[in-house]
Motif scaffolding. Structure first.
Motif, mmCIF file in Angstrom:
data_model
loop_
_atom_site.group_PDB
_atom_site.id
_atom_site.type_symbol
_atom_site.label_atom_id
_atom_site.label_comp_id
_atom_site.label_asym_id
_atom_site.label_seq_id
_atom_site.Cartn_x
_atom_site.Cartn_y
_atom_site.Cartn_z
ATOM 1 N N MET A 185 -5.238 -1.550 -0.389
ATOM 2 C CA MET A 185 -5.117 -2.705 0.514
ATOM 3 C C MET A 185 -4.018 -2.508 1.548
ATOM 4 O O MET A 185 -4.187 -2.755 2.726
ATOM 5 N N GLN A 186 -2.870 -1.998 1.047
ATOM 6 C CA GLN A 186 -1.756 -1.767 1.977
ATOM 7 C C GLN A 186 -2.136 -0.741 3.035
ATOM 8 O O GLN A 186 -1.849 -0.901 4.207
ATOM 9 N N GLN A 187 -2.810 0.281 2.566
ATOM 10 C CA GLN A 187 -3.237 1.353 3.478
ATOM 11 C C GLN A 187 -4.229 0.820 4.514
ATOM 12 O O GLN A 187 -4.157 1.128 5.696
ATOM 13 N N GLN A 188 -5.119 -0.058 4.018
ATOM 14 C CA GLN A 188 -6.131 -0.670 4.893
ATOM 15 C C GLN A 188 -5.448 -1.471 6.003
ATOM 16 O O GLN A 188 -5.816 -1.389 7.166
ATOM 17 N N LEU A 189 -4.397 -2.228 5.609
ATOM 18 C CA LEU A 189 -3.656 -3.015 6.592
ATOM 19 C C LEU A 189 -2.965 -2.120 7.628
ATOM 20 O O LEU A 189 -2.972 -2.403 8.823
ATOM 21 N N GLU A 190 -2.394 -1.036 7.145
ATOM 22 C CA GLU A 190 -1.713 -0.118 8.070
ATOM 23 C C GLU A 190 -2.690 0.450 9.099
ATOM 24 O O GLU A 190 -2.403 0.495 10.292
ATOM 25 N N GLU A 191 -3.865 0.848 8.578
ATOM 26 C CA GLU A 191 -4.868 1.405 9.486
ATOM 27 C C GLU A 191 -5.331 0.375 10.510
ATOM 28 O O GLU A 191 -5.456 0.651 11.698
ATOM 29 N N LEU A 192 -5.540 -0.840 10.002
ATOM 30 C CA LEU A 192 -5.967 -1.929 10.875
ATOM 31 C C LEU A 192 -4.935 -2.168 11.982
ATOM 32 O O LEU A 192 -5.269 -2.305 13.164
ATOM 33 N N GLY A 193 -3.664 -2.146 11.555
ATOM 34 C CA GLY A 193 -2.569 -2.343 12.527
ATOM 35 C C GLY A 193 -2.582 -1.268 13.596
ATOM 36 O O GLY A 193 -2.469 -1.552 14.794
ATOM 37 N N ARG A 194 -2.730 -0.015 13.163
ATOM 38 C CA ARG A 194 -2.737 1.090 14.142
ATOM 39 C C ARG A 194 -3.884 0.948 15.133
ATOM 40 O O ARG A 194 -3.708 1.029 16.338
#
Ligand code: DAH
Length: 341
Positions: free
Chosen positions: A1-10
Protein backbone atom coordinates in the motif's frame (compact mmCIF):
# COMPACT_ATOMS: atom_id res chain seq x y z
CA UNK A 1 0.00 0.00 0.00
CA UNK A 2 2.78 2.40 0.92
CA UNK A 3 4.57 1.62 -2.30
CA UNK A 4 1.34 2.12 -4.25
CA UNK A 5 0.94 5.57 -2.69
CA UNK A 6 4.51 6.52 -3.54
CA UNK A 7 4.03 5.49 -7.15
CA UNK A 8 0.75 7.36 -7.34
CA UNK A 9 2.46 10.46 -5.95
CA UNK A 10 5.26 10.28 -8.51
CA UNK A 11 2.86 9.76 -11.39
CA UNK A 12 0.55 12.59 -10.26
CA UNK A 13 3.42 15.09 -9.87
CA UNK A 14 4.80 14.23 -13.27
CA UNK A 15 1.44 14.85 -14.90
CA UNK A 16 0.91 18.08 -12.96
CA UNK A 17 4.32 19.48 -13.93
CA UNK A 18 3.62 18.69 -17.58
CA UNK A 19 0.09 20.09 -17.70
CA UNK A 20 0.10 22.57 -20.58
CA UNK A 21 -3.15 24.39 -19.86
CA UNK A 22 -5.46 25.19 -16.94
CA UNK A 23 -8.03 22.80 -18.46
CA UNK A 24 -5.60 19.94 -18.55
CA UNK A 25 -4.56 20.67 -14.97
CA UNK A 26 -8.19 20.53 -13.89
CA UNK A 27 -8.62 17.10 -15.49
CA UNK A 28 -5.53 15.81 -13.67
CA UNK A 29 -6.85 17.15 -10.36
CA UNK A 30 -10.15 15.33 -10.89
CA UNK A 31 -8.34 12.16 -11.90
CA UNK A 32 -6.34 11.97 -8.64
CA UNK A 33 -8.18 14.04 -6.05
CA UNK A 34 -11.78 14.02 -7.31
CA UNK A 35 -14.62 12.03 -5.73
CA UNK A 36 -13.84 9.11 -7.96
CA UNK A 37 -10.13 9.92 -8.04
CA UNK A 38 -7.32 7.44 -7.55
CA UNK A 39 -6.09 8.83 -4.22
CA UNK A 40 -9.65 9.11 -2.94
CA UNK A 41 -10.14 5.45 -3.81
CA UNK A 42 -7.10 4.47 -1.75
CA UNK A 43 -8.31 6.50 1.23
CA UNK A 44 -11.70 4.80 0.97
CA UNK A 45 -9.96 1.43 0.93
CA UNK A 46 -8.18 2.06 4.23
CA UNK A 47 -10.73 -0.15 5.99
CA UNK A 48 -9.48 -3.25 4.20
CA UNK A 49 -5.92 -3.07 5.54
CA UNK A 50 -4.75 -4.38 8.90
CA UNK A 51 -5.68 -1.96 11.69
CA UNK A 52 -2.09 -1.51 12.97
CA UNK A 53 -0.99 -0.20 9.57
CA UNK A 54 -3.98 2.09 9.15
CA UNK A 55 -2.73 5.23 10.98
CA UNK A 56 0.61 5.30 9.15
CA UNK A 57 -0.90 4.69 5.72
CA UNK A 58 -3.72 7.15 6.46
CA UNK A 59 -1.21 9.87 7.37
CA UNK A 60 0.84 9.11 4.27
CA UNK A 61 -2.23 9.37 2.06
CA UNK A 62 -3.38 12.63 3.66
CA UNK A 63 0.12 14.13 3.36
CA UNK A 64 0.17 13.14 -0.28
CA UNK A 65 -3.19 14.81 -0.79
CA UNK A 66 -1.95 18.05 0.78
CA UNK A 67 1.24 17.91 -1.23
CA UNK A 68 -0.58 17.34 -4.52
CA UNK A 69 -2.97 20.20 -3.78
CA UNK A 70 0.03 22.49 -3.24
CA UNK A 71 1.78 21.34 -6.40
CA UNK A 72 -1.42 21.85 -8.41
CA UNK A 73 -1.79 25.37 -7.08
CA UNK A 74 1.79 26.23 -7.98
CA UNK A 75 1.28 24.89 -11.48
CA UNK A 76 -1.91 26.97 -11.77
CA UNK A 77 0.06 30.13 -10.97
CA UNK A 78 2.82 29.20 -13.34
CA UNK A 79 0.36 28.58 -16.19
CA UNK A 80 -1.38 31.91 -15.55
CA UNK A 81 1.93 33.79 -15.64
CA UNK A 82 2.89 31.99 -18.82
CA UNK A 83 -0.32 32.87 -20.63
CA UNK A 84 0.02 36.51 -19.54
CA UNK A 85 3.54 36.80 -20.85
CA UNK A 86 2.48 35.13 -24.10
CA UNK A 87 -0.19 37.77 -24.45
CA UNK A 88 2.32 40.55 -23.87
CA UNK A 89 4.65 39.01 -26.36
CA UNK A 90 1.91 39.07 -28.97
CA UNK A 91 0.79 42.62 -28.25
CA UNK A 92 4.17 44.11 -27.60
CA UNK A 93 4.82 47.52 -29.11
CA UNK A 94 8.40 48.16 -30.04
CA UNK A 95 8.84 51.79 -29.06
CA UNK A 96 12.34 51.81 -30.50
CA UNK A 97 11.13 51.33 -34.10
CA UNK A 98 11.50 54.42 -36.28
CA UNK A 99 8.18 56.20 -37.03
CA UNK A 100 6.45 55.74 -40.35
CA UNK A 101 6.72 59.01 -42.29
CA UNK A 102 3.37 60.67 -43.06
CA UNK A 103 3.56 61.68 -46.70
CA UNK A 104 2.11 65.11 -47.22
CA UNK A 105 -0.19 65.73 -50.15
CA UNK A 106 0.16 68.80 -52.30
CA UNK A 107 -1.89 70.83 -54.70
CA UNK A 108 -2.34 69.67 -58.29
CA UNK A 109 -0.53 71.94 -60.77
CA UNK A 110 -3.88 72.98 -62.26
CA UNK A 111 -5.14 73.97 -58.81
CA UNK A 112 -1.94 75.96 -58.21
CA UNK A 113 -2.37 77.85 -61.50
CA UNK A 114 -6.09 78.44 -60.86
CA UNK A 115 -5.33 79.79 -57.38
CA UNK A 116 -2.63 82.06 -58.78
CA UNK A 117 -4.92 83.45 -61.50
CA UNK A 118 -7.78 83.96 -59.04
CA UNK A 119 -5.47 85.80 -56.66
CA UNK A 120 -4.31 88.21 -59.35
CA UNK A 121 -7.88 89.09 -60.37
CA UNK A 122 -9.14 89.28 -56.78
CA UNK A 123 -6.34 91.86 -56.31
CA UNK A 124 -7.88 93.83 -59.18
CA UNK A 125 -11.34 93.86 -57.54
CA UNK A 126 -12.93 90.77 -59.12
CA UNK A 127 -15.03 88.31 -57.13
CA UNK A 128 -14.98 84.54 -57.65
CA UNK A 129 -18.22 83.13 -59.12
CA UNK A 130 -19.29 79.61 -60.02
CA UNK A 131 -21.78 77.99 -62.35
CA UNK A 132 -22.99 74.40 -62.83
CA UNK A 133 -21.07 71.84 -64.91
CA UNK A 134 -24.41 70.61 -66.29
CA UNK A 135 -25.79 73.57 -68.17
CA UNK A 136 -28.88 74.28 -70.19
CA UNK A 137 -28.75 74.93 -73.90
CA UNK A 138 -30.05 78.40 -73.05
CA UNK A 139 -27.10 79.51 -70.87
CA UNK A 140 -24.43 77.65 -72.80
CA UNK A 141 -25.50 78.91 -76.25
CA UNK A 142 -28.70 80.86 -76.66
CA UNK A 143 -28.14 83.64 -74.14
CA UNK A 144 -24.58 83.92 -75.46
CA UNK A 145 -25.92 84.74 -78.92
CA UNK A 146 -24.93 81.50 -80.65
CA UNK A 147 -27.14 81.28 -83.73
CA UNK A 148 -29.42 78.21 -83.97
CA UNK A 149 -27.32 76.68 -86.77
CA UNK A 150 -23.92 77.32 -85.15
CA UNK A 151 -21.77 74.16 -85.54
CA UNK A 152 -20.88 74.10 -81.81
CA UNK A 153 -24.57 73.47 -81.06
CA UNK A 154 -24.46 70.24 -83.01
CA UNK A 155 -25.07 67.04 -81.01
CA UNK A 156 -21.75 65.72 -82.36
CA UNK A 157 -19.61 68.47 -80.85
CA UNK A 158 -20.97 68.78 -77.33
CA UNK A 159 -21.88 66.24 -74.66
CA UNK A 160 -25.67 66.50 -74.59
CA UNK A 161 -27.48 64.76 -71.71
CA UNK A 162 -30.93 65.50 -73.07
CA UNK A 163 -32.10 67.90 -75.74
CA UNK A 164 -32.10 70.66 -73.16
CA UNK A 165 -29.13 69.77 -70.90
CA UNK A 166 -25.47 69.39 -71.79
CA UNK A 167 -22.06 69.47 -70.11
CA UNK A 168 -21.00 73.09 -70.48
CA UNK A 169 -18.51 73.61 -73.30
CA UNK A 170 -17.09 76.80 -71.79
CA UNK A 171 -17.30 78.95 -68.64
CA UNK A 172 -18.97 81.83 -70.52
CA UNK A 173 -22.50 80.87 -69.28
CA UNK A 174 -21.37 82.06 -65.83
CA UNK A 175 -21.29 85.59 -67.32
CA UNK A 176 -25.05 85.44 -67.83
CA UNK A 177 -25.76 83.76 -64.49
CA UNK A 178 -23.64 86.28 -62.57
CA UNK A 179 -25.29 89.26 -64.30
CA UNK A 180 -28.81 87.89 -63.72
CA UNK A 181 -28.03 87.63 -60.01
CA UNK A 182 -26.59 91.12 -59.72
CA UNK A 183 -28.80 93.14 -62.12
CA UNK A 184 -29.40 96.02 -62.14
CA UNK A 185 -26.63 96.79 -59.66
CA UNK A 186 -23.19 97.90 -60.83
CA UNK A 187 -20.38 97.16 -61.15
CA UNK A 188 -20.17 93.46 -62.08
CA UNK A 189 -16.63 92.13 -61.76
CA UNK A 190 -16.34 88.35 -61.62
CA UNK A 191 -13.82 85.65 -62.30
CA UNK A 192 -15.28 82.16 -62.86
CA UNK A 193 -13.02 79.09 -62.81
CA UNK A 194 -14.31 75.61 -63.57
CA UNK A 195 -14.46 72.45 -65.63
CA UNK A 196 -15.62 72.41 -69.23
CA UNK A 197 -16.29 69.52 -71.62
CA UNK A 198 -15.83 68.98 -75.33
CA UNK A 199 -15.72 65.99 -77.63
CA UNK A 200 -11.98 66.19 -78.27
CA UNK A 201 -9.16 63.89 -77.16
CA UNK A 202 -5.47 64.08 -78.17
CA UNK A 203 -2.09 65.43 -76.97
CA UNK A 204 -3.40 68.99 -76.80
CA UNK A 205 -7.13 68.35 -76.19
CA UNK A 206 -8.86 66.59 -73.32
CA UNK A 207 -12.63 65.89 -73.19
CA UNK A 208 -12.59 67.62 -69.79
CA UNK A 209 -10.46 70.66 -69.16
CA UNK A 210 -10.52 73.89 -67.18
CA UNK A 211 -11.26 77.48 -68.05
CA UNK A 212 -11.33 80.77 -66.22
CA UNK A 213 -13.85 83.34 -67.35
CA UNK A 214 -13.64 87.04 -66.57
CA UNK A 215 -16.35 89.69 -66.83
CA UNK A 216 -16.54 93.38 -65.97
CA UNK A 217 -19.69 95.42 -66.54
CA UNK A 218 -20.14 99.05 -65.56
CA UNK A 219 -20.83 102.49 -66.98
CA UNK A 220 -18.15 103.58 -69.48
CA UNK A 221 -16.10 100.43 -69.60
CA UNK A 222 -13.93 100.56 -72.73
CA UNK A 223 -11.68 98.32 -74.76
CA UNK A 224 -8.74 100.13 -73.10
CA UNK A 225 -9.91 98.78 -69.71
CA UNK A 226 -9.83 95.28 -71.18
CA UNK A 227 -6.33 95.77 -72.54
CA UNK A 228 -5.00 97.28 -69.32
CA UNK A 229 -6.53 94.51 -67.20
CA UNK A 230 -5.10 91.77 -69.41
CA UNK A 231 -1.64 93.37 -69.54
CA UNK A 232 -1.60 93.64 -65.74
CA UNK A 233 -2.61 89.99 -65.45
CA UNK A 234 -0.05 88.76 -67.98
CA UNK A 235 2.80 90.67 -66.30
CA UNK A 236 1.95 89.27 -62.88
CA UNK A 237 1.59 85.76 -64.25
CA UNK A 238 4.50 85.57 -66.71
CA UNK A 239 6.85 88.38 -65.65
CA UNK A 240 7.12 92.21 -65.76
CA UNK A 241 8.77 92.22 -69.21
CA UNK A 242 5.72 90.64 -70.84
CA UNK A 243 3.76 92.19 -73.68
CA UNK A 244 0.37 91.39 -75.18
CA UNK A 245 -0.84 91.47 -78.75
CA UNK A 246 -4.51 91.56 -79.69
CA UNK A 247 -5.66 90.10 -83.01
CA UNK A 248 -9.18 90.64 -84.35
CA UNK A 249 -11.32 87.54 -83.96
CA UNK A 250 -14.93 86.44 -83.65
CA UNK A 251 -17.05 85.14 -80.79
CA UNK A 252 -20.85 85.34 -80.88
CA UNK A 253 -21.01 86.88 -77.39
CA UNK A 254 -18.44 89.68 -77.81
CA UNK A 255 -18.21 92.55 -80.29
CA UNK A 256 -15.52 93.44 -81.12
CA UNK A 257 -13.65 90.23 -80.28
CA UNK A 258 -9.94 89.53 -80.02
CA UNK A 259 -7.51 86.74 -79.59
CA UNK A 260 -4.78 87.67 -77.13
CA UNK A 261 -1.14 86.64 -77.45
CA UNK A 262 1.80 86.96 -75.06
CA UNK A 263 5.51 87.01 -75.93
CA UNK A 264 6.70 83.44 -76.43
CA UNK A 265 7.78 82.11 -73.02
CA UNK A 266 10.68 80.21 -74.60
CA UNK A 267 12.35 82.78 -76.86
CA UNK A 268 10.85 85.98 -75.41
CA UNK A 269 9.74 87.08 -78.87
CA UNK A 270 12.76 86.21 -81.01
CA UNK A 271 11.05 83.30 -82.73
CA UNK A 272 11.55 79.60 -82.06
CA UNK A 273 10.01 76.17 -82.55
CA UNK A 274 7.49 76.60 -79.72
CA UNK A 275 5.98 79.77 -81.25
CA UNK A 276 6.45 78.63 -84.88
CA UNK A 277 8.89 81.52 -85.37
CA UNK A 278 6.23 84.15 -84.70
CA UNK A 279 7.52 85.23 -81.27
CA UNK A 280 3.95 85.10 -79.90
CA UNK A 281 1.71 82.54 -78.17
CA UNK A 282 -2.07 82.72 -77.98
CA UNK A 283 -3.40 82.51 -74.42
CA UNK A 284 -6.99 83.67 -74.39
CA UNK A 285 -10.08 85.02 -76.13
CA UNK A 286 -11.65 88.32 -75.16
CA UNK A 287 -13.88 91.16 -76.29
CA UNK A 288 -16.55 93.69 -75.42
CA UNK A 289 -19.73 92.05 -74.15
CA UNK A 290 -22.31 91.82 -76.95
CA UNK A 291 -25.45 93.98 -76.41
CA UNK A 292 -27.63 90.84 -76.73
CA UNK A 293 -25.84 89.22 -73.77
CA UNK A 294 -26.23 92.35 -71.64
CA UNK A 295 -29.92 92.71 -72.35
CA UNK A 296 -30.91 89.07 -71.75
CA UNK A 297 -29.02 89.29 -68.45
CA UNK A 298 -30.90 92.33 -67.15
CA UNK A 299 -28.70 95.25 -68.20
CA UNK A 300 -29.49 98.01 -70.70
CA UNK A 301 -26.77 98.01 -73.40
CA UNK A 302 -27.44 101.72 -74.00
CA UNK A 303 -26.39 102.49 -70.43
CA UNK A 304 -23.64 100.02 -69.60
CA UNK A 305 -20.79 98.31 -71.38
CA UNK A 306 -18.51 95.46 -70.40
CA UNK A 307 -15.56 93.34 -71.33
CA UNK A 308 -15.09 89.61 -71.03
CA UNK A 309 -12.30 87.10 -71.47
CA UNK A 310 -11.83 83.38 -71.22
CA UNK A 311 -8.65 81.32 -70.89
CA UNK A 312 -7.71 77.65 -70.70
CA UNK A 313 -6.03 76.72 -67.41
CA UNK A 314 -4.16 73.72 -68.88
CA UNK A 315 -2.71 75.90 -71.61
CA UNK A 316 -1.52 78.54 -69.12
CA UNK A 317 0.00 75.80 -66.90
CA UNK A 318 1.77 74.20 -69.89
CA UNK A 319 3.27 77.53 -70.90
CA UNK A 320 4.24 78.54 -67.38
CA UNK A 321 5.81 75.19 -66.40
CA UNK A 322 7.02 74.14 -69.87
CA UNK A 323 4.87 70.98 -70.08
CA UNK A 324 4.66 69.35 -73.51
CA UNK A 325 1.69 66.99 -73.19
CA UNK A 326 -1.65 67.94 -71.69
CA UNK A 327 -2.41 64.34 -70.71
CA UNK A 328 0.17 64.52 -67.88
CA UNK A 329 -2.37 66.53 -65.88
CA UNK A 330 -4.87 63.67 -65.80
CA UNK A 331 -2.82 60.43 -65.58
CA UNK A 332 -2.04 60.95 -61.86
CA UNK A 333 1.61 59.94 -62.12
CA UNK A 334 3.15 61.07 -58.81
CA UNK A 335 6.57 61.51 -60.44
CA UNK A 336 4.99 64.27 -62.53
CA UNK A 337 2.71 65.76 -59.90
CA UNK A 338 5.39 65.95 -57.18
CA UNK A 339 7.40 68.47 -59.20
CA UNK A 340 4.96 71.26 -58.41
CA UNK A 341 4.03 73.21 -55.32
N1 DAH B 1 -15.77 80.88 -74.34
C1 DAH B 1 -14.71 80.97 -75.32
C2 DAH B 1 -14.22 79.57 -75.65
O1 DAH B 1 -14.43 78.66 -74.89
C3 DAH B 1 -13.56 81.79 -74.81
C4 DAH B 1 -13.90 83.22 -74.69
C5 DAH B 1 -13.69 84.05 -75.76
C6 DAH B 1 -14.44 83.73 -73.54
C7 DAH B 1 -14.01 85.42 -75.67
C8 DAH B 1 -14.77 85.08 -73.44
C9 DAH B 1 -14.52 85.90 -74.54
O2 DAH B 1 -15.30 85.62 -72.35
O3 DAH B 1 -14.83 87.24 -74.43
O4 DAH B 1 -13.60 79.38 -76.65
Amino acid sequence: MQQQLEELGREARLQIENAASPEELKEIKVRFLGKKGELTAILRGLGTIPSEQRPAVGRQANDLRTLLEEVIEQREHALRDLSRSNQWEKERIDVTLPGRPVSMGQKHPLTLITDEIKEIFVGLGFQVAHGPDIETDYYNYEALNFPADHPARDMQDSFYLTEKYLLRTHTSPVQVRAMEKKAPRLPVRIIAPGKVFRRDDDATHSPMFHQIEGLAVDKDITFADLKGTLLTFVRQMFGPEQKIRLRPSFFPFTEPSAEVDILCVMCKGKGCRVCSDTGWLEILGAGMVHPHVLSVSGYDPREVTGFAFGMGVERIAMLKYGIGDLRHFFTNDLRFLKQFG
